[in-house]
Design an enzyme around this catalytic site. Structure first.
Site, PDB file in Angstrom:
ATOM      1  N   ASP A  80       0.992  -1.143   0.011  1.00 44.25           N
ATOM      2  CA  ASP A  80       0.027   0.003   0.146  1.00 44.25           C
ATOM      3  C   ASP A  80       0.767   1.337   0.121  1.00 44.25           C
ATOM      4  OD1 ASP A  80       1.012  -0.950   2.547  1.00 44.25           O
ATOM      5  OD2 ASP A  80      -0.760   0.302   3.564  1.00 44.25           O
ATOM      6  N   GLU A 138      -0.566  -1.834   5.052  1.00 43.11           N
ATOM      7  CA  GLU A 138       0.238  -1.821   6.291  1.00 43.11           C
ATOM      8  C   GLU A 138       0.033  -0.510   6.815  1.00 43.11           C
ATOM      9  OE1 GLU A 138       3.347  -0.835   8.836  1.00 43.11           O
ATOM     10  OE2 GLU A 138       3.497  -0.225   6.842  1.00 43.11           O
TER      11      GLU A 138
END
Length: 388
Positions: A80, A138
């Protein structure tokens, strides 16, 4: 076998860079990584590797089985991005306004994809099974790790290894640490409801800004006067909002910040003591104050045996010149959840570029050759663990 693996990774390096730069140009925020997840899925499909998408949300998990029985080793990379405007002047600059890979997750993904490809090509000569965990979200709690675990990404796994490319550590350096290596990362919000009024008549008000200032100062004393000096804790107020005209006393104010700890008992104490300080400040000022404390990721605690194993492996990886013990970091990482379930370790791969900026900075970048060292170290650990 390591030699063959390293040769394959050397050959794949240029393609690794291509993938990293593609992902860098097309970042997606936490929990919104649909195209990135599809890109990862398609990579494995093209290889003919067993792959499952939608794991715990946008996660992707691929599995490669060796020809002989053995242990099951998991390797993890996150993918991400962050809500930051990319300010680098490079050809692979983010094409998405206000979103960029400012923490190296694009490099983690590129490295793991080509490591998986190399292991897949060597599978007839390998023992055991290799699980490649591509994790979403995350950067934003509750994170993707916990939902992926609940969805079975660690089923049958004996050990897990993970790394983070680190722009502040010199290239060709691997840093490791047994025990707590990254902190528990919590968030809090404090909403003060006072009584606003005219700036010329403060005696008729309950000034939310003054009350908020008291809270900021009182909270700062918790670490210095309530936490054992042998322990570690951070309390940072990062936001203080009370927007008004110049001659208006604030009716309300909102504070936000973070708490970082390693010891679970200290974590509990900080939440408890913060609530006490807020309650006392509200009583002293005869006002209403709401306190919300949000638990984020637990501390990343590396297992001793697996960390020492990783240290020895890293010292044998071509290109790695320094293997050193790191200091604990107050940053958070949801790799912690994996380590609560299975043995393993999380280490840092030095990736300092010529022009260095910290992680989460608009001009963040890293030395791309560090991806190769990360892949080789993870790969050597995965193969070497079969002999343990």
């Amino acid at each position: 076998m390591n030699k063959l693996l390293f040769e394959k990774l050397d050959i794949a390096y240029e393609e690794m860079v291509v993938i990293r730069r593609h992902l860098h140009m097309h970042p997606e925020l936490s929990f919104k990584e649909e195209k990135t997840a599809q890109y990862i899925h398609d990579f494995y499909v093209d290889l003919g590797v067993d792959v499952r998408s939608g794991v715990g949300g946008n996660g992707v998990v691929a599995r490669v089985k060796g020809a002989r029985p053995g242990k099951t080793v998991a390797l993890r990379a996150d993918f991400d991005a962050l809500p930051i405007q990319d300010e680098k002047d490079v050809p692979y600059k983010s094409t998405v306004p206000g979103v960029m890979h400012a923490c190296g997750h694009d490099g983690h993904t590129a490295a793991l994809l080509h490591l998986a490809k190399a292991i897949h090509e060597l599978r007839e000569d390998l023992a055991g099974e290799y699980v490649f965990i591509h994790q979403h979200a995350e950067e934003f709690a509750p994170g993707g790790a916990i939902s992926m675990i609940e969805d079975g990404c660690l089923d049958g796994v004996d050990v897990i290894f993970g790394t983070h490319l680190w722009s502040l550590i010199p290239y060709k350096t691997i840093e490791y640490l047994t025990g707590p290596v990254m902190a528990a990362a919590d968030r809090f919000e404090i909403t003060i409801q006072g009584a606003g009024g005219h700036g010329a008549a403060p005696h008729q008000t309950k000034d939310a800004i003054v009350i908020g200032a008291q809270l900021v100062m009182n909270l700062q004393q918790l670490v210095s006067r309530r936490v054992d000096p042998i322990e570690s804790a951070v309390l940072s107020v990062g936001s203080f909002v009370a927007d008004n005209a110049f001659n208006v006393i604030a009716d309300s104010a909102k504070l936000g910040g973070t708490v970082r700890t390693f010891n679970p008992d200290v974590r509990d104490m900080m939440e408890r003591e913060m609530a006490r300080v807020v309650k006392g400040t509200a009583l002293a000022n005869d006002c209403e104050i709401r306190f919300d404390y949000f638990r984020g990721y637990p501390a990343v605690v590396n297992h001793k045996e697996e960390t020492e194993f990783l240290k020895d492996i890293a010292e044998s990886v071509p290109g790695v010149e320094h293997v050193v013990e790191s200091k604990p970091q107050m940053g958070g990482e949801d790799f912690a959840y994996y380590l609560e379930k299975v043995p393993g370790t999380f280490f840092f791969t030095g990736a300092q570029p010529a022009e260095t900026y910290p992680h989460h900075h608009p001009k963040f970048d890293f030395e791309e050759q560090a991806m190769l060292l990360a892949a080789k170290t993870l790969g050597a650990a995965a193969l070497g663990y079969q002999a343990e």
